[in-house]
Each structure stands twice: as structure tokens, then as C-alpha cells.
Scaffold this motif. Structure first.
Motif, PDB file in Angstrom:
ATOM      1  N   ALA A 161      -5.522  -1.720 -11.730  1.00 24.79           N
ATOM      2  CA  ALA A 161      -6.976  -1.826 -11.904  1.00 24.79           C
ATOM      3  C   ALA A 161      -7.352  -3.186 -12.481  1.00 24.79           C
ATOM      4  CB  ALA A 161      -7.481  -0.700 -12.802  1.00 24.79           C
ATOM      5  N   HIS A 162      -6.590  -3.671 -13.448  1.00 25.55           N
ATOM      6  CA  HIS A 162      -6.862  -5.000 -14.009  1.00 25.55           C
ATOM      7  C   HIS A 162      -6.667  -6.083 -12.948  1.00 25.55           C
ATOM      8  CE1 HIS A 162      -7.642  -4.540 -18.331  1.00 25.55           C
ATOM      9  NE2 HIS A 162      -6.859  -3.474 -18.285  1.00 25.55           N
ATOM     10  N   GLN A 163      -5.611  -5.958 -12.159  1.00 31.28           N
ATOM     11  CA  GLN A 163      -5.367  -6.963 -11.117  1.00 31.28           C
ATOM     12  C   GLN A 163      -6.493  -6.986 -10.089  1.00 31.28           C
ATOM     13  OE1 GLN A 163      -1.254  -5.588 -10.008  1.00 31.28           O
ATOM     14  NE2 GLN A 163      -0.882  -7.790  -9.910  1.00 31.28           N
ATOM     15  N   THR A 164      -6.879  -5.812  -9.615  1.00 30.64           N
ATOM     16  CA  THR A 164      -7.894  -5.756  -8.563  1.00 30.64           C
ATOM     17  C   THR A 164      -9.271  -6.140  -9.098  1.00 30.64           C
ATOM     18  OG1 THR A 164      -8.002  -3.356  -8.959  1.00 30.64           O
ATOM     19  CG2 THR A 164      -6.681  -4.106  -7.102  1.00 30.64           C
TER      20      THR A 164
ATOM     21  N   LEU B 287       1.541 -10.113  -7.016  1.00 27.41           N
ATOM     22  CA  LEU B 287       1.405  -9.243  -5.851  1.00 27.41           C
ATOM     23  C   LEU B 287       0.674  -7.964  -6.241  1.00 27.41           C
ATOM     24  CD1 LEU B 287       5.039  -9.556  -4.434  1.00 27.41           C
ATOM     25  CD2 LEU B 287       2.974 -10.662  -3.526  1.00 27.41           C
ATOM     26  N   LEU B 288       0.072  -7.312  -5.255  1.00 24.61           N
ATOM     27  CA  LEU B 288      -0.594  -6.034  -5.475  1.00 24.61           C
ATOM     28  C   LEU B 288       0.319  -4.894  -5.052  1.00 24.61           C
ATOM     29  CD1 LEU B 288      -4.201  -6.687  -4.101  1.00 24.61           C
ATOM     30  CD2 LEU B 288      -3.514  -6.511  -6.500  1.00 24.61           C
TER      31      LEU B 288
ATOM     32  N   PHE C 292       0.885  -1.168   0.000  1.00 25.82           N
ATOM     33  CA  PHE C 292       0.000   0.000   0.000  1.00 25.82           C
ATOM     34  C   PHE C 292       0.917   1.212   0.000  1.00 25.82           C
ATOM     35  CE2 PHE C 292      -2.165   3.392   2.347  1.00 25.82           C
ATOM     36  CZ  PHE C 292      -3.385   3.461   1.697  1.00 25.82           C
ATOM     37  N   LEU C 293       1.052   1.854  -1.169  1.00 24.42           N
ATOM     38  CA  LEU C 293       2.036   2.923  -1.348  1.00 24.42           C
ATOM     39  C   LEU C 293       1.333   4.277  -1.312  1.00 24.42           C
ATOM     40  CD1 LEU C 293       4.915   3.784  -1.850  1.00 24.42           C
ATOM     41  CD2 LEU C 293       4.633   3.247  -4.274  1.00 24.42           C
ATOM     42  N   TYR C 294       1.311   4.848  -0.123  1.00 24.89           N
ATOM     43  CA  TYR C 294       0.672   6.155   0.074  1.00 24.89           C
ATOM     44  C   TYR C 294       1.529   7.290  -0.479  1.00 24.89           C
ATOM     45  CZ  TYR C 294      -0.719  10.357   2.660  1.00 24.89           C
ATOM     46  OH  TYR C 294      -1.077  11.625   3.004  1.00 24.89           O
ATOM     47  N   SER C 295       2.828   7.131  -0.467  1.00 25.02           N
ATOM     48  CA  SER C 295       3.752   8.206  -0.855  1.00 25.02           C
ATOM     49  C   SER C 295       3.426   8.741  -2.241  1.00 25.02           C
ATOM     50  CB  SER C 295       5.192   7.688  -0.851  1.00 25.02           C
ATOM     51  OG  SER C 295       5.528   7.118   0.387  1.00 25.02           O
TER      52      SER C 295
END
Length: 557
Positions: free
Chosen positions: A236-239, A164-165, A141-144
Motif C-alpha cells: 500500500a505504501h509503495q502503490t 518492484l511491486l 501480480f500474485l493471485y494465488s
């Protein structure tokens, strides 16, 4: 009034510590204003606009911490600066009460169940932390923000190749298995899954779903640039694929600011093939229809939530009889009606790319030569280039018959779409001419689809027209929207699925995470009952960019 400043060379503090220090300084006697920032050019500009940038502060580098105090007197300002270490030590004392690892490797040894790494360190360091997390086979989860575009593309491609996501960069919100990451609302669990390239958009839809009495299965942010042409909607495709396989998710919502047209076409094509109702709100992107097969288009975030909730109990679309596989990859539409051709362009451009026409919606879709198709092509054969010295195709089928033969002879063509218009004043028996040519042009892997416009009162005998066209091998529709939805579905996803699908455990296993950066994210996860370990992350080489580059090059050898 007096302004004093102090530069802490090569020192790093996360943004929450800087904010807390600034607030603490503002509480001291005689202090009128304060600024505590990393001395980047943008931050120095903000200090200058606030009247806090001193001449001595001009020597600060981007890797330095700059502390500025405006006070009623020079003595009050200096006394405030003298307390900086004391204020910071209070924070350090709280941190030192529990051991916090410096590296992800050490953190994984302490919390081996961690499946996620939350990253909110400064952008220039974030990509390296994300690489380390992916190397450890953790979802990210990359908030930066301020992560270079080339780094984003590389990270997402690496994550996809490993199953991996990587949510982000600049991903502010996610909800995974009931636990909010970053800025997330507390919503009940339910059956609506959300994919969002907009953090506040995702929050708005999730909150409205909750307010409407339903709940959220998972909500996955992608980062704001994911649907740009250069990134290609990798996340988007992965999720989307992940939520399509998730048994807890019954309806999926796709949210984004206007995506690149070719990216939208591929993503919507994948959404059509996912097997679940999908509500689409591409903000500012013209919806081609209210509904296109399993796709439901919303014009606002609120409507997206309402449509999603309504589809939870909605009836499914009746299944069409199975069709054989298409061997050709291109569609050719040969229309006698100009408005039908234009509507088909509006609808089909959402999922078919590239798409060309002699009556384009956008200039980029202009067909170079109306006599020769390219890629997906829709022709208005009632256009001027086809009717000079000829009758309109509603009266004369000759040009369409010739074009049917021409297109059918191209092995790259997988489908030919036609309209057949009945009524007064048009051809008295179009099926008599069209059906034999269609039957003779059929081959394996080529499908004919006909939109039949008319009524049982028309002089051509609509039932007879339908029977002869179907006998010739056409799949016939009297509803243009249903026909266009079918066409979209037949060409399937425009891109291959991820080489390594993300395992469902990414969503279903109890949340356990490592947090590098903003400590409030750690506090939030602990408050929600998740396992989380806060890292005592420090920038490499104490934040010295040049030295960090040297060390990075040495490590690659």
C-alpha cells in the motif's frame, strides 16, 4: 445410480483445466454429477458433502488429481471415466498448437518486453514462482491464495528492496495502464488512481467512477493481508507513493477492510504528505472527520467513488505559511476542554501512533501516569486527577503553565497543542498568562499551536487575544478541524519511504506480461490488446511435495 472414481497420482492440472474437464464429463450420457479436483483435505470434504466421495478415493494424496463420476449406472460411470484422457487430449492439442515455455527464464527470452508476471498456481508453489519472477526483476501480480504469511512478508520486503511491486497474494484485481489483470472491469481511462486491499471493493469503486462519467488512471490491488500489523502495508505504501508521482493520477482512493490501527496511522500519515487529494474508505473503521487536510473520508464504496470524482474538479486547500522543521518527534496536547481533547484523540489517532491520553478512545491508549507524558500525549486537564482541590483550567491556568514548561523542556517534544476558550465565566484574559510562558518556552524545532474558541463579542476581546498569542509565536486556528489537520501534516509520514522507489514505467510502459496459472487471465489480456505469453507451468517434482522439498534444498547448495 453408481459412483466411480479415479486417482491420477502426482498429476497436476491448473484449476481451469479441472473445471473444463468436470463440465465436459457432465455433458456425457448418463452422468448425473461429477467432481474433478486436486485431492486436498478441503476438496475431499466438499466432495463428501456433495455425496461424491468414494471409499477408494480415500487413498488420494493432496498432490493427486481425483476424478469422480456419479452416473445412472456403473457402465455409464465407467464409460465416462474412460473418456477422461480423450477430453484432456483435446485441451493438450490446443495448447501444443503454440509453443509454451515451462520456465520463467525461457518465457523472458521469448518475450523480453514483459514487465509483469501473473501468478495463479496453487498456493504451496506460488511463493517460489514469485521469487523467481522477482529474481528476474519483474513486477508480480500474485493471485494465488493460501500463501504462508512469512512468505508474503519476505516476498514484499524483497520486492520493496528492488523497487518492484508485488501485488498480493490473494490479489484478484488490478488495472495497469488501461489493461485489467485478473478480475477487472472495462473502465474508461481517467485521473482517479485506486489502491485497494479488497478486490471487489476496488472493482466497485472503479465501476462507479466510470458510471459517474470519470475514469481510472490505474487501480492497484495489494492483497487482503497487506494492512495487517505483521505485513505493515508494504505494498500500500509503495502503490500510494507511485500514484502520488504519477502525472496521470489527480485523485487517489484508498480502500481496505479495517486495518491495524498502527498501520492505518502510518499509511494515512503518508497519504497526507502525498500532495494529492486522497479519498479513504477503510470499511468498518470509524472516520475521524469528513475531511482532514487533503484526506476525505468516505463511509461506503459508492461515496468513495463520488468523492473521488467530485475532487477532480474541486478546489485545493489554501496553503498555510511555511513552518520551520520540527526537531522533536512527539506531540503534547494540553486541553482545558474535555470534548475538544476527545475530538482531538479521535482525529489524531488516525495518523499519530502511539497516542496516549488520560481520556482515551481505546483502553490501549490509557496514559499510565497523567503527570508524565509518553510518546504522543493528549491531556484533558479538566479531568478529575487535575481538578481535585483546584479550579477548572478554564478559570485557572496554573497547572497548564507548569505543564507547558515541563513539556517544552523535553527535547523529544516537537509541538505543543493548546486550546484557549473565551466567553462568559471563564478566565478574563488567558493570553496575559499564556503568552509570556509560551514566548519564554520557545526553542528551535518546537512549535506551539493554539485552537482559539470564541467570538468577537466575548468580553476577552478575541482579536486582542489572537494578536498576543501570535506575537508569542503561536500558530493560531479558530477552526478545530483545520488545526488538527495541520498537526497531522506537521508530523509527516510515520515511516520512511521505500528504499528503492518503484519506477513510473511500472505504470506507463505498454503492458506485456507472462502468465503462470489460470489461462483465462492470459485470454483476457490478449483480448484487451496486451502482449502476453502463457507458460506451460508444472509443479516441481510432478507435484510430489516431499521430493520437491529435497530438490529445493539441493538447489540452495
Amino acid at each position: 445410480m453408481n459412483i466411480q472414481s479415479e486417482i491420477r497420482k502426482g498429476s497436476y492440472f491448473d484449476s481451469v483445466v479441472l473445471m473444463q474437464l468436470q463440465r465436459a464429463l457432465l455433458q456425457l450420457p448418463g452422468v448425473l454429477d461429477a467432481g474433478v479436483v486436486m485431492a486436498t483435505a478441503a476438496n475431499c470434504t466438499l466432495l463428501e458433502q456433495s455425496g461424491l466421495l468414494t471409499e477408494s478415493a480415500g487413498g488420494a494424496a493432496a498432490d493427486d488429481t481425483l476424478i469422480v463420476v456419479k452416473a445412472e449406472s456403473e457402465n455409464a460411470a465407467r464409460l465416462a471415466l474412460a473418456q477422461v484422457d480423450s477430453l484432456l487430449n483435446r485441451k493438450r492439442a490446443a495448447v501444443d498448437a503454440e509453443f509454451r515455455p515451462r520456465s520463467l527464464e525461457a518465457a523472458v527470452r521469448l518475450l523480453p518486453a514483459a514487465g509483469w508476471v501473473l501468478i495463479s498456481v496453487p498456493g504451496r508453489f506460488a511463493a517460489d514462482v514469485a521469487r523467481a519472477a522477482l529474481k528476474l526483476r519483474k513486477h508480480v501480480f500474485l493471485y494465488s491464495d493460501n500463501v504462508a504469511l512469512e512468505d508474503e512478508i519476505e516476498l514484499k520486503q524483497t520486492a520493496r528492496a528492488q523497487g518492484l511491486l508485488l501485488l498480493g497474494p490473494d490479489c484478484g484485481t488490478a488495472i495497469v495502464n488501461g489493461i485489467g489483470l485478473g478480475f477487472a472491469n472495462r473502465v474508461r481511462r481517467g485521473a482517479v488512481g485506486i489502491v485497494g486491499a479488497s478486490g471487489t471493493g476496488l472493482q466497485t469503486v472503479a465501476s462507479r467512477v466510470h458510471q459517474l462519467g470519470a475514469g481510472v488512471a490505474h487501480a492497484l490491488g495489494t492483497g487482503g493481508r497487506d494492512l495487517h500489523a505483521s505485513v505493515g502495508a508494504i505494498t500500500a505504501h509503495q502503490t500510494l507513493d507511485l500514484l502520488a508521482r504519477d502525472p496521470a493520477t489527480q485523485v487517489i482512493v484508498l480502500i481496505s477492510k479495517p486495518p491495524a490501527p498502527e498501520v492505518a496511522a502510518r499509511l494515512l500519515s503518508a497519504a497526507q504528505a502525498c500532495g494529492k487529494p486522497v479519498v479513504v474508505d477503510f470499511i468498518g473503521y470509524p472516520a475521524p472527520a469528513r475531511q482532514l487536510g487533503n484526506l476525505h473520508f468516505a463511509t461506503s464504496l459508492n461515496e468513495a467513488a463520488e468523492l473521488a470524482v467530485s475532487r477532480l474538479a474541486g478546489s485545493s486547500q489554501p496553503a498555510l505559511p511555511p513552518a520551520s522543521a520540527l526537531t522533536g518527534k512527539w506531540l503534547r496536547g494540553l486541553f482545558s476542554g474535555g470534548t475538544l481533547a476527545y475530538e482531538a484523540m479521535l482525529v489524531l489517532q488516525t495518523t499519530l501512533h502511539p497516542l496516549f491520553s488520560n481520556a482515551p478512545v481505546h483502553k490501549s491508549q490509557q496514559l499510565a501516569d497523567a503527570l508524565h507524558s509518553q510518546a504522543h500525549t493528549l491531556l484533558d486537564m479538566g479531568g478529575d486527577e487535575f481538578t481535585v482541590g483546584r479550579l477548572h483550567p478554564l478559570l485557572d491556568n496554573d497547572l497548564r503553565l507548569r505543564r507547558i514548561k515541563q513539556e517544552a523542556a523535553d527535547p523529544q517534544v516537537g509541538m505543543i497543542l493548546l486550546d484557549v476558550v473565551l466567553g462568559e465565566g471563564v478566565h478574563p484574559d488567558p493570553a496575559a498568562e499564556l503568552a509570556p510562558v509560551i514566548a519564554a518556552s520557545r526553542r528551535s524545532g518546537l512549535e506551539f499551536v493554539v485552537i482559539l474558541i470564541g467570538t468577537e463579542e466575548d468580553p476577552q476581546d478575541m482579536q486582542s487575544q489572537q494578536a498576543r498569542l501570535e506575537a508569542a509565536g503561536c500558530r493560531l486556528f479558530t477552526n478545530p478541524s483545520a488545526a488538527l489537520a495541520y498537526v497531522c501534516s506537521r508530523f509527516g509520514p510515520a515511516t520512511a519511504p521505500a528504499a528503492v522507489p518503484v519506477e513510473l514505467t511500472a505504470l506507463t510502459q505498454p503492458m506485456a506480461a507472462l502468465n503462470a496459472g489460470v489461462e483465462s487471465f492470459y485470454n483476457s489480456m490478449v483480448a484487451q490488446g496486451a502482449q502476453c505469453l502463457q507458460l506451460d507451468w508444472r509443479p516441481p517434482a510432478a507435484g510430489n511435495a516431499k521430493l520437491a522439498d529435497v530438490l529445493a534444498k539441493m538447489n540452495k547448495r
